[in-house]
Design a protein around this motif. Structure first.
Motif, PDB file in Angstrom:
ATOM      1  N   TRP A  94       0.828  -1.211   0.000  1.00  0.00           N
ATOM      2  CA  TRP A  94       0.000   0.000   0.000  1.00  0.00           C
ATOM      3  C   TRP A  94       0.862   1.260   0.000  1.00  0.00           C
ATOM      4  O   TRP A  94       2.031   1.230   0.319  1.00  0.00           O
ATOM      5  CB  TRP A  94      -0.817   0.075   1.299  1.00  0.00           C
ATOM      6  N   PHE A 110      -3.701   2.907   5.273  1.00  0.00           N
ATOM      7  CA  PHE A 110      -3.141   2.177   4.143  1.00  0.00           C
ATOM      8  C   PHE A 110      -4.117   2.360   2.992  1.00  0.00           C
ATOM      9  O   PHE A 110      -5.272   1.944   3.084  1.00  0.00           O
ATOM     10  CB  PHE A 110      -2.959   0.698   4.484  1.00  0.00           C
ATOM     11  N   ILE A 113      -3.805   0.227  -3.148  1.00  0.00           N
ATOM     12  CA  ILE A 113      -3.040  -1.017  -3.261  1.00  0.00           C
ATOM     13  C   ILE A 113      -2.040  -0.911  -4.407  1.00  0.00           C
ATOM     14  O   ILE A 113      -2.361  -0.430  -5.490  1.00  0.00           O
ATOM     15  CB  ILE A 113      -3.993  -2.204  -3.475  1.00  0.00           C
ATOM     16  N   PHE A 155      -7.567   0.367   6.407  1.00  0.00           N
ATOM     17  CA  PHE A 155      -7.252  -0.091   5.054  1.00  0.00           C
ATOM     18  C   PHE A 155      -8.382   0.363   4.139  1.00  0.00           C
ATOM     19  O   PHE A 155      -9.544   0.058   4.389  1.00  0.00           O
ATOM     20  CB  PHE A 155      -7.152  -1.621   5.016  1.00  0.00           C
TER      21      PHE A 155
END
Length: 189
Positions: A94, A110, A113, A155
């Protein structure tokens, strides 16, 4: 949103951001700290949930949020499937942003990706949050964890299949409502 709230912000114009960047815009980072490093440093996983974040003109984002704290509260136990999903999140690569907020909350985001191998692992070294080169070498120490009460690890992704099974969904307040709450906590209106 009122001008008063925007005046409290220090980082994003019109938003209430009062944190100090610890690591900012770090490329190709894995979230190794959620596997064992935080637990070994005395932080227990108190809560895991997910929510959706919708912004007009943008793809829906799914956000998995893990809350770790130093406390005597029982640590949440997760089934094997959920634990494996957390491991998958930890080894995914990330962009990473870390903020220390004035209330002792460390926020680790994060996002985006990456399709390349990790260059760095976010972990704990010498009781400090640290970025360690994936190939080994000298750690870049961030902040000492003894100054942190809560660590929020988030995330952000667009594929709902990445949501770990077994964690609850919550309804997220709007950005404006969250900014109002934050402004109140830091002494704004």
């Amino acid at each position: 949103m009122s001008e008063d709230l925007g005046a409290v912000g220090r980082v994003r114009e019109g938003r209430v951001d009062t944190g100090t960047p610890v690591f900012k815009n770090e490329d190709r980072v894995s979230a190794e700290l959620i596997r064992r490093a935080l637990t070994n440093a005395g932080f227990g996983l108190d809560d895991a949930h997910w929510f959706t974040k919708n912004k007009p003109g943008s793809a829906t984002k799914f956000v998995v949020s893990l809350a770790f704290s130093v406390s005597d509260a029982p640590i949440t136990e997760f089934n094997r499937e959920t634990t494996e999903a957390f491991r998958e999140l930890a080894k995914t690569v990330w962009f990473c942003h870390v903020w220390l907020n004035p209330n002792g909350v460390l926020t680790i985001n994060f996002v985006s990706i990456q399709d390349k191998p990790a260059l760095q692992n976010l972990t704990v070294r010498d009781l400090h949050l640290a970025l360690v080169p994936a190939t080994g070498g000298e750690a870049r120490l961030g902040i000492p964890l003894d100054s942190v009460r809560i660590i929020l690890v988030k995330f952000f992704f667009t594929n709902p299949k990445r949501i770990p099974a077994g964690i609850k969904r919550i309804e997220r307040p709007s950005d404006e409502e969250m900014d109002k709450r934050h402004a109140t906590q830091v002494g704004g209106e």
